[in-house]
Design an enzyme around this catalytic site. Structure first.
Site, mmCIF file in Angstrom:
data_model
loop_
_atom_site.group_PDB
_atom_site.id
_atom_site.type_symbol
_atom_site.label_atom_id
_atom_site.label_comp_id
_atom_site.label_asym_id
_atom_site.label_seq_id
_atom_site.Cartn_x
_atom_site.Cartn_y
_atom_site.Cartn_z
ATOM 1 N N GLU A 11 0.809 -1.217 0.000
ATOM 2 C CA GLU A 11 0.000 0.000 0.000
ATOM 3 C C GLU A 11 0.845 1.272 0.000
ATOM 4 O OE1 GLU A 11 -3.582 -0.417 2.037
ATOM 5 O OE2 GLU A 11 -3.792 1.687 2.587
ATOM 6 N N ASP A 115 -3.124 -3.084 3.241
ATOM 7 C CA ASP A 115 -3.614 -3.091 4.628
ATOM 8 C C ASP A 115 -4.853 -3.968 4.722
ATOM 9 O OD1 ASP A 115 -1.617 -1.321 4.990
ATOM 10 O OD2 ASP A 115 -2.866 0.393 5.531
ATOM 11 N N ASP A 117 -7.901 -4.014 5.705
ATOM 12 C CA ASP A 117 -9.202 -3.433 6.007
ATOM 13 C C ASP A 117 -9.942 -3.271 4.685
ATOM 14 O OD1 ASP A 117 -7.903 -1.316 4.781
ATOM 15 O OD2 ASP A 117 -7.598 -0.196 6.620
ATOM 16 N N TYR A 326 4.594 3.479 12.492
ATOM 17 C CA TYR A 326 3.554 4.057 11.658
ATOM 18 C C TYR A 326 2.475 4.738 12.514
ATOM 19 C CZ TYR A 326 0.331 4.467 7.792
ATOM 20 O OH TYR A 326 -0.496 4.957 6.835
#
Length: 858
Positions: A11, A115, A117, A326
């Site tokens: 990503e 990621d 999600d 992060y």
DNA sequence: GCAAGGTC
């Protein structure tokens, strides 16, 4: 046969690098592209393979309406609900699409490391579309950290991309776009320019930003409608073993003075307190769980004074410089593999908490509390040690907090003894409490959370003590205060408004749109506009500003994510509902307008008298609030003015076409240009085809005239007006297709500026007068200018002051001019853009020449 | 000029 190639896409670049480092054991070849590509040999599904690991930068595409819906005046916002939507590349300059397509060539498999999600799942399909891979050959890696263990495990347990989750995101995008844009365009158009003191550049609506504003206004309304109530309480004081103590009444406060006085009398009649009960209890104040974004933002706002936007910028920088992990995460639970010893060791030399950390390393640190794992990223932790002078003051404060919080999570809890002594007098109960800290625990590192010691003298059960003073305290209930930024973040989080990454954006939005202001103590104070908007929604359709509007959308798209209902069906269903809400809102907008009318002044009563109307010859009013405009009260007409710049009357000159008095618009700053304009022509260009030219000048695209674009005199092709482009234009702009015109009020720092771009040319400085003439240069067809030099500084040999010539071909003039740009100086030399530039702009056919050549000596 | 969501 060479081994098959496997393309892996993450990503963001940092994740691509981390994954490649793990899988290649650091033995990879890295090359630059739109994003970096790391190549190495390895094993894929038990066979040798050649890996290429690269990344996108967030979403590849973003949703928008097709071009024909972009013109506000030509589109009925209602039609937007049923309009087609298109996906455009989010960042066309980055060429991510092309990059993925190129890298995919010759690859057998695609592995998606996005990621875990819904948004990540959606980006999977964006990558599939850009790269041209067949989903048959695509796999999804599910991982929650980029440690070796997690990455290898993910590679061994590849799954397929989840189309249902991706479709849920597509649905959310379409609903948000249509609802947001339709309402925003409608209410902006309705209110724009209607009131004199209303800043109405954009009056936006959105399913996240509007409920966010709703929270702030709701609190304001609570404060405003709050009715204070008097209350009374009994406060007995005692002197005991050298302590003066005020006791608390079991009944707290009473709202009836007669009742309170009755108790006061009972207590006074008795006169002596009796110790009835003494207790001790060990209490625990728990250490924090891992730090997530929302909690970081709350502390940053309430304790450090940084707004969410600022806090995220600082955190982002700390992250890219490798100081912290992060910073966008929801999780508060550390992954099982987290290297606490390593992270702590990095802090062992810190001058403030280094000693404490060394203690933890030698004596053992605590296992952190479990927290919640949302499967996104680990909590925010320090990654390496830093010093104040390298980070800068603000970043250092944030870094310091992140370190202290992290260390706090592996410290013991804080333990203290809570002592309570109860008394009775006249049948009433009173008490006092004390605290004694047993173990500081994490509060040694986070001292602002420390429990303060409060000692009590010793008492004996049954002991009788005199009341030294009995106070009947009279208080008054107080209204709540404005919402703090930190309160708002909590409300947003609890109501599912926005995400860790977008919460700061929404808060920033409602500030920038002038709906709320951040005041001292980072309190959010709604403006008149913000209050009036929310009160308007409340009168027409309260749903519009309630957080439920977001939960409704979320709940609907969750049905898609679970694969229960077809995505088109859900989108249509939700859009239908919003269409109904929209129609009703449009129908009832007068109800909201009534509130605006009460709060804002009408055009007639605002503004100051400025210039004469060409139709009725009376003075018009200048309204400086955005969008700036002129209002003629007699004709009841509004004339739009340039969005930027200071507007003044221009020498009481009139436009020869319509008789309106001319205005002068000056941009701020020493290099700001000034140009005249006719208020009527500006919005109603008198010559055909001029719109296209104006749009090229303002936006670089052709099409219909948008808001804020108009025709100043410097674009007017009128053949004889002394202010037109024809009269004031000197020569073609060397930088663009515009024309350099004389700035009429630039004396004594005479200059030309381009009527299209920000190109600026300085003319002989200090001259008495510089003007254009009707004569043209026989060499290059530029206007001959006339310069009246200052007597003292004239460069003319005979001491005379008057000189005529072409700024390009006349040796003297050419040597006295200097080229500069409005923003940042760029040499015109060697830019090699290969533009074709000829003489244009003065409306007459001239000999073609390349002004770049003429400007070669700059 | 417009939404919200990624990331920089």
């Amino acid at each position: 046969m060479p081994p098959p190639k496997v393309l892996m896409v993450a990503e963001k670049p940092s994740i691509a690098l981390a994954i490649a480092s793990v899988l290649s054991h650091g033995q990879m070849f890295t090359r630059r592209g739109s994003t970096e590509v790391h190549e190495f040999e390895g094993m894929f599904r038990d066979s040798p393979a050649h890996f290429k690991v690269t990344s996108v930068i967030g979403h590849v595409f973003s949703l928008d309406f097709p071009a024909k819906y972009q013109d506000w005046s030509a589109t009925d916002p209602f039609d937007l609900f049923q309009a087609q939507v298109v996906k455009n590349e989010s960042n066309p300059k980055a060429h991510i699409c092309r990059h993925l397509n190129q890298e995919a060539r010759g690859c057998r498999y695609l592995v998606l490391w996005l990621d875990c999600d819904r948004e990540g799942e959606n980006i999977c399909f964006e990558v599939l579309e850009s790269s041209g891979f067949n989903i048959r050959d695509a796999y999804r890696a599910r991982f929650s950290s980029v440690t070796e263990k997690d990455v290898l495990k993910a590679l061994d347990n590849l799954v397929k991309p989840n189309r249902a989750e991706s479709l849920a995101v597509d649905a959310r995008q379409e609903i948000d776009l249509k609802v947001g844009v339709a309402f925003t365009r409608f209410q902006t158009s309705f209110f724009q320019g209607k009131y004199g003191n209303l800043d109405s550049r954009v009056i936006s609506y959105g399913p996240c930003q509007t409920p966010t504003l709703g929270f702030c206004v709701q609190r304001y309304l609570q404060m405003n409608t709050f009715k204070p109530e008097k209350f009374w309480s009994l406060h007995p004081y005692i002197f005991h073993n050298g302590y003066e103590i005020q006791l608390e009444w079991q009944r707290g406060k009473l709202f009836d003075i007669n009742v309170a006085m009755m108790f006061q009398k009972l207590v006074a009649q008795d006169g002596v307190l009796k110790v009835t009960e003494m207790s001790e209890k060990q209490e625990t104040k728990a250490r924090p769980v891992g730090l997530n974004t929302v909690n970081l933002l709350k502390v940053a706002s309430s304790a450090l004074g940084f707004g969410p936007q600022m806090a995220m910028q600082l955190a982002e920088r700390l992250y890219t410089q490798g100081y912290i992990s992060y910073p966008r995460t929801e999780s508060t639970a550390y992954p099982p593999s987290f290297d606490f010893r390593g992270a702590l060791s990095a802090q062992a030399n810190n001058p403030t908490w280094g000693n404490y950390v060394q203690g933890l390393l030698t004596n053992g640190y605590h296992k952190p509390r479990s927290g919640t794992d949302v499967g996104d990223h680990p909590p925010i932790t320090p990654m390496r040690s830093a010093a104040e002078d390298t980070l800068g003051n603000d970043a250092w404060k944030l870094y310091q907090y992140i370190c202290q919080h992290f260390i706090g999570t592996v410290c013991p809890d804080c333990k203290y003894l809570r002592r309570k002594v109860e008394f009775s007098i006249g049948g009433e109960s009173f008490h006092c409490t004390g605290h004694n800290v047993i173990t500081k625990g994490f509060t040694a590192i986070m001292p602002w959370l420390a429990v303060s010691d409060k000692n009590l003298p010793s008492f004996i059960k049954g002991q009788k003590i005199e009341v030294s003073k009995m106070e009947l305290y009279e208080g008054s209930t107080a209204p709540p205060d404005y919402l703090t930024e930190s309160d708002l973040i909590s409300l947003m989080e609890n109501n599912g408004i926005g995400t860790d990454a977008s919460i700061p954006v929404h808060i920033n939005n409602i500030c920038e749109r002038n709906y709320v202001q951040v005041q001292a103590g980072r309190k959010l104070v709604p403006t008149t506009l913000g209050i009036t908007l929310v009160r308007g929604y409340q009168t027409i359709d309260p749903d519009l500003c309630l957080p439920d509007i977001r939960s409704f959308i979320e709940q609907q798209i969750t049905l898609i994510a679970k694969g229960q209902i077809d995505h088109h069906y859900v989108v249509q269903h939700v859009i239908q509902q919003f269409m109904q809400k929209f129609s009703y809102f449009v129908k009832k907008i007068e109800d909201m307008d009534a509130l605006f009318e009460a709060q804002f002044s009408t055009l007639t009563e605002s503004g100051r008298i400025l210039s004469k109307c060409g139709k009725c010859l009376r003075y018009m009013k200048y309204i400086s609030a955005q969008p700036p405009r002129l209002y003629c009260g007699t004709c009841e007409e509004v004339y739009d003015l340039p969005q930027k710049g200071i507007i003044k009357l221009y020498k009481e000159l009139c436009c020869p076409l319509d008789n309106f008095e001319l205005l002068l618009c000056s941009m701020p700053g020493p290099e700001g240009k000034s140009y005249p304009l006719c208020p009527y022509c500006y919005s109603n260009p008198p010559f055909e085809g001029i719109e296209a030219l104006i749009n090229t000048a303002k936006t670089g695209t052709s099409g219909k005239m948008g808001k804020g674009a108009g025709m100043p005199c410097t674009l007017c092709p009128h053949p004889s007006c002394p202010n037109s482009l024809v009269s004031q234009g000197v020569c073609a702009c060397p930088e663009c297709s515009g024309t350099l015109v004389l700035d009429p009020v630039s004396a004594p720092k005479w200059r030309l500026f381009c009527n299209m771009c920000n190109c600026l040319v300085f003319l002989p400085q200090g001259a008495h007068r510089i003007s254009t003439t009707r004569e043209r240069c026989s060499e290059c067809d530029s206007s001959i200018i006339e310069v009246d030099f200052n007597k003292k500084t004239t460069p003319l040999e005979d001491g005379s002051t008057l000189h005529r010539g072409c700024i390009l071909c006349d040796e003297l003039l050419h040597s006295l001019i200097e080229m500069k740009h409005g923003r940042g100086f760029r040499s015109s030399r060697g830019r090699g853009r290969g533009r074709k530039v000829g003489y244009r702009g003065r409306g007459r056919g001239g000999k073609m020449m390349d002004p770049k050549m003429s400007f070669r000596d700059f």
